[in-house]
Motif scaffolding. Structure first.
Motif, PDB file in Angstrom:
ATOM      1  N   ALA A   1      -1.915 -58.999 -29.322  1.00  0.00           N
ATOM      2  CA  ALA A   1      -1.676 -59.226 -27.903  1.00  0.00           C
ATOM      3  C   ALA A   1      -1.127 -57.936 -27.300  1.00  0.00           C
ATOM      4  CB  ALA A   1      -0.682 -60.367 -27.709  1.00  0.00           C
TER       5      ALA A   1
ATOM      6  N   LEU B   1      -3.008 -62.137 -32.982  1.00  0.00           N
ATOM      7  CA  LEU B   1      -3.665 -63.333 -32.464  1.00  0.00           C
ATOM      8  C   LEU B   1      -4.533 -63.969 -33.544  1.00  0.00           C
ATOM      9  CD1 LEU B   1      -4.692 -61.919 -28.980  1.00  0.00           C
ATOM     10  CD2 LEU B   1      -2.906 -63.615 -29.426  1.00  0.00           C
TER      11      LEU B   1
ATOM     12  N   TRP C   1      -5.128 -65.570 -24.756  1.00  0.00           N
ATOM     13  CA  TRP C   1      -4.184 -64.514 -24.403  1.00  0.00           C
ATOM     14  C   TRP C   1      -4.651 -63.763 -23.158  1.00  0.00           C
ATOM     15  CZ3 TRP C   1       0.485 -62.774 -24.370  1.00  0.00           C
ATOM     16  CH2 TRP C   1       0.725 -61.446 -23.973  1.00  0.00           C
TER      17      TRP C   1
ATOM     18  N   PHE D   1       2.988 -67.668 -26.723  1.00  0.00           N
ATOM     19  CA  PHE D   1       2.585 -66.813 -27.838  1.00  0.00           C
ATOM     20  C   PHE D   1       3.786 -66.253 -28.598  1.00  0.00           C
ATOM     21  CE2 PHE D   1      -0.887 -66.999 -24.897  1.00  0.00           C
ATOM     22  CZ  PHE D   1      -2.004 -67.102 -25.710  1.00  0.00           C
TER      23      PHE D   1
END
Length: 208
Positions: free
Chosen positions: A133, A176, A184, A194
């Motif tokens: 991310a 991720l 995301w 997250f």
């Protein structure tokens, strides 16, 4: 934190995995060891252009308001808990990106001051390719007029495995899970979704 990574997968494989095309094949970075403080142009996918793998974004974010490019040494990572508070990130929460990687590296301290360390390489459990991310921004050099694109990797509290490996910091980058990339990129989804322990990456580390 995350200052060392690898992106050793070939361009064609990366394009097929993300169903996107590299914008400048001559600049596509493929390396077994990438040091954050070298500010390399690691391939990323922005939510503005999800079908393009960009080769023009450098690791180490320079906010649009920064006075100079040296700011980037402070922003290789962005703590997810303070994204909405820190001046570097609070105005770019919707500028989300996928930072393409094949692994990353952390060190376990074997003594109190870290004079002896054990290096670990961390992989995704499900694939040789994955994405961190990330957040991105653009900065304009007032002297030359050149536009500098850059990004930060978002970090969170470490899970049990990473608390053992990264025992002096207790942090980890947000790797991720496969299939969560579009979630995301969608800034309508809260960043908080997250953060660990709400979000738990499928990763595994090995001594190297």
């Amino acid at each position: 934190m995350c200052f060392f990574m690898a992106q050793n997968q070939p361009m064609k494989k990366v394009e097929e995995w993300f169903n996107a095309k590299v914008d400048n094949p001559d600049e596509f970075l493929q390396s077994d060891y990438i040091v954050g403080f070298d500010y390399k142009n690691v391939p990323i996918i922005t939510n503005e252009k999800p079908k393009i793998i960009s080769t023009d974004y450098h690791w180490g974010l320079v906010p649009s308001w920064s006075k100079d490019i040296n700011f980037r040494k402070n922003t290789l990572n962005a703590r997810i808990e303070t994204i909405e508070e820190k001046p570097s990130f609070r105005n770019i929460g919707s500028n989300r990106c996928l930072v393409i990687a094949s692994s990353y590296f952390e060190w376990r301290w074997l003594d109190e001051k870290g004079k002896q360390k054990q290096k670990y390489q961390i992989h995704n459990c499900d694939s040789e390719i994955f994405a961190f991310a990330g957040l991105y921004d653009s900065w304009i050099d007032k002297v030359s007029g050149e536009i500098y694109h850059s990004f930060s990797i978002v970090t969170t509290e470490a899970d049990q495995q990473m608390k053992y490996i990264h025992n002096h910091k207790g942090r980890m980058p947000i790797m991720l899970n496969i299939g969560d990339e579009s979630s995301w990129l969608d800034f309508n989804n809260s960043v908080d979704e997250f953060s660990f322990p709400k979000y738990q990456p499928r990763q595994i580390g090995f001594k190297v």
